[in-house]
Write an enzyme that holds these catalytic residues in place. Structure first.
Site, PDB file in Angstrom:
ATOM      1  NE  ARG A  62      -3.228  -0.027   2.994  1.00 14.11           N
ATOM      2  CZ  ARG A  62      -2.841   0.337   4.213  1.00 14.11           C
ATOM      3  NH1 ARG A  62      -2.522   1.589   4.472  1.00 14.11           N
ATOM      4  NH2 ARG A  62      -2.785  -0.547   5.189  1.00 14.11           N
ATOM      5  CE1 TYR A 115     -14.955  10.789 -16.349  1.00 18.81           C
ATOM      6  CE2 TYR A 115     -14.825  10.701 -13.959  1.00 18.81           C
ATOM      7  CZ  TYR A 115     -15.024  10.071 -15.169  1.00 18.81           C
ATOM      8  OH  TYR A 115     -15.301   8.737 -15.203  1.00 18.81           O
ATOM      9  CG  ASP A 187      -8.711  15.781 -14.906  1.00 16.35           C
ATOM     10  OD1 ASP A 187      -7.976  15.335 -15.812  1.00 16.35           O
ATOM     11  OD2 ASP A 187      -9.675  15.155 -14.437  1.00 16.35           O
ATOM     12  CE  LYS A 212     -11.086   7.673 -18.802  1.00 16.67           C
ATOM     13  NZ  LYS A 212     -11.501   8.882 -18.123  1.00 16.67           N
TER      14      LYS A 212
HETATM   15  C1  LIG Z   1     -11.988   9.260 -16.928  1.00 18.34           C
HETATM   16  C2  LIG Z   1     -11.682  10.581 -16.316  1.00 18.34           C
HETATM   17  C3  LIG Z   1     -11.518  10.717 -14.928  1.00 18.34           C
HETATM   18  C4  LIG Z   1     -11.727   9.564 -13.979  1.00 18.34           C
HETATM   19  O1  LIG Z   1     -10.771   8.572 -14.196  1.00 18.34           O
HETATM   20  P1  LIG Z   1     -10.993   7.019 -13.798  1.00 18.34           P
HETATM   21  O2  LIG Z   1      -9.669   6.447 -14.162  1.00 18.34           O
HETATM   22  O3  LIG Z   1     -12.135   6.510 -14.608  1.00 18.34           O
HETATM   23  O4  LIG Z   1     -11.280   6.996 -12.350  1.00 18.34           O
HETATM   24  C5  LIG Z   1     -11.188  11.960 -14.431  1.00 18.34           C
HETATM   25  N1  LIG Z   1     -11.044  13.027 -15.242  1.00 18.34           N
HETATM   26  C6  LIG Z   1     -11.194  12.937 -16.569  1.00 18.34           C
HETATM   27  C7  LIG Z   1     -11.036  14.148 -17.413  1.00 18.34           C
HETATM   28  C8  LIG Z   1     -11.521  11.712 -17.154  1.00 18.34           C
HETATM   29  O5  LIG Z   1     -11.694  11.624 -18.479  1.00 18.34           O
END
Ligand SMILES: *Cc1c(COP(=O)(O)O)cnc(C)c1O
Length: 394
Positions: A62, A115, A187, A212
């Site tokens: 962890r 998001y 983000d 992504k």
């Molecule tokens: C998919 C996404 C998230 C969340 O990510 P996960 O890996 O699905 O938890 C956060 N911000 C953006 C812009 C995203 O496209």
């Protein structure tokens, strides 16, 4: 252990292959995986070191692992950060970050369009713990300045945002926040570190859904947060409590995906631009949202803060009709959520968010029934354009 001390080259393609080398005594050319949950100490002193050193990579899983440390070094290097922390998903990264940096009585400023998970975190979860939030129009830096209160601790942004590819002026927002001692979190999932580096623009903390583009193959969930070492250690402390750890095999798979990040994103940038230009002239399309087009209302800002415009775009059908019927006509684009991988994906935005966002939240995010979001993969641009053309003409 997490920031890279070696910078073998300035070119991002070379750094993606070498920025994490030398961090591991193992002589294998391909990185090893460490599935072990726990590590043996050979002396009382060594055990004390393992237990007390923050983020020791060989103590308990962890807390991290040698594989995690390599991925973190590579991602810190890519974002120009001192350190990075790998977590089990983008939401684990965002939630651990926000919860580590606020306490009851604080105030947060964020965008109206984020998001979905971030919208819920900032808009409703924080409220339950006595943290108020003000949501503003991301395209107006003055709106961020006006929303700051004496007890504002955190300013959260996302650029380009989902699903309308609107931009936040990262340098302007960072300047506003810094003057008031407010920490900024960006983000950077849609842009990727290939196209945009928020830290170089003055942002304090960068969050990614590595699910992504970073992973890039639609086969793993992961998240990362990068920033100054002291900030990352605070977030790491919170992550130990929340427990959103990434498994060893996923960390390894992410490292493998990252090796080709620049190759993939450069191609996706070019393909998305070609697709956007095609859609911009199509008679069935009423609006196209892509920051790489000169017609995007913030194209000048895109040119100033991005090196490429990414693999995601959205468009609205003419007449405001229901775009859901378009989805099954697409042959190469899979009708699926997510984005950034090697396969082209398309989704009907209003259907996707119907169960989770209120009507008001949908309107605030610009989601209407005519809107389709697409993510280009590594397919040939002409093939994707032909697929869209036949579906739009059907
Ligand atoms: C998919 C996404 C998230 C969340 O990510 P996960 O890996 O699905 O938890 C956060 N911000 C953006 C812009 C995203 O496209």
């Amino acid at each position: 252990m997490t920031g890279s001390t070696r910078r073998p080259a300035n070119d991002v393609h070379t750094r993606l292959v070498h920025a994490d080398s030398g961090l591991d005594a193992d002589t294998s050319v391909a990185p090893p995986v460490y599935p072990s949950v726990t590590y043996r100490a050979d002396s009382a002193e060594q055990f004390r070191d393992m237990a007390t050193q923050a983020r020791h990579p060989r103590f308990y899983a962890r807390y991290g692992s040698p594989t995690h440390a390599r991925v973190e070094a590579l991602l810190a290097d890519l974002e120009g950060a001192e350190a990075a922390l790998l977590l089990a998903s983008g939401m684990a990264a965002m939630a651990s970050t926000v919860l580590a940096l606020v306490r009851s009585g604080d105030h947060v400023v964020a965008q109206r369009s984020h998001y979905m998970g971030t919208t819920q975190l900032v808009g409703s979860v924080l409220e339950r713990f006595g943290v108020a939030a003000t949501l503003v129009d991301q395209t107006d830096p003055a709106a961020f300045a006006a929303a700051l209160q004496p007890h504002t601790k955190l300013l959260v942004v996302e650029s380009p945002s989902n699903p309308l590819l609107r931009l936040t002026d990262l340098a302007a927002v960072a300047r506003i926040a810094r003057e008031r001692g407010v920490t900024t979190v960006a983000d950077n999932t849609f842009a990727t570190p290939i196209n945009q580096n928020p830290i170089a623009l003055g942002i304090d903390v960068v969050v990614h859904s590595a699910t992504k583009f970073l992973g890039g193959h639609h086969d793993l969930l992961a998240g990362v947060v990068a920033g100054r070492r002291a900030t990352i250690e605070r977030i790491w402390d919170m992550s130990l409590v929340l427990g959103g750890n990434l498994g060893a095999f996923e960390a390894w798979l992410l490292l493998r995906g990252l090796r080709t990040l620049a190759l993939r994103v450069e191609r996706q940038n070019a393909t998305a631009l070609a697709v956007a230009r095609f859609l911009a002239t199509h008679r069935a399309v009423a609006a196209i949202h892509y920051p790489g087009l000169a017609s995007h209302p913030q194209h000048a800002l895109a040119q100033a803060q991005m090196r490429g415009y990414g693999g995601v775009l959205s468009f609205a059908l003419r007449g405001g009709g229901d775009a859901a019927a378009l989805m099954p006509r697409l042959k190469l684009f899979a009708q699926a959520v997510s984005l950034g991988g090697i396969e082209a994906l398309a989704m009907h935005a209003a259907t996707t968010w119907a169960g989770t966002l209120t009507e008001a939240q949908m309107r605030a995010s610009g989601v209407d029934p005519a809107l389709v979001r697409i993510s280009v993969g590594l397919e040939e641009a002409g093939d994707l354009i032909a697929d869209l053309d036949q579906a739009l003409s059907g």
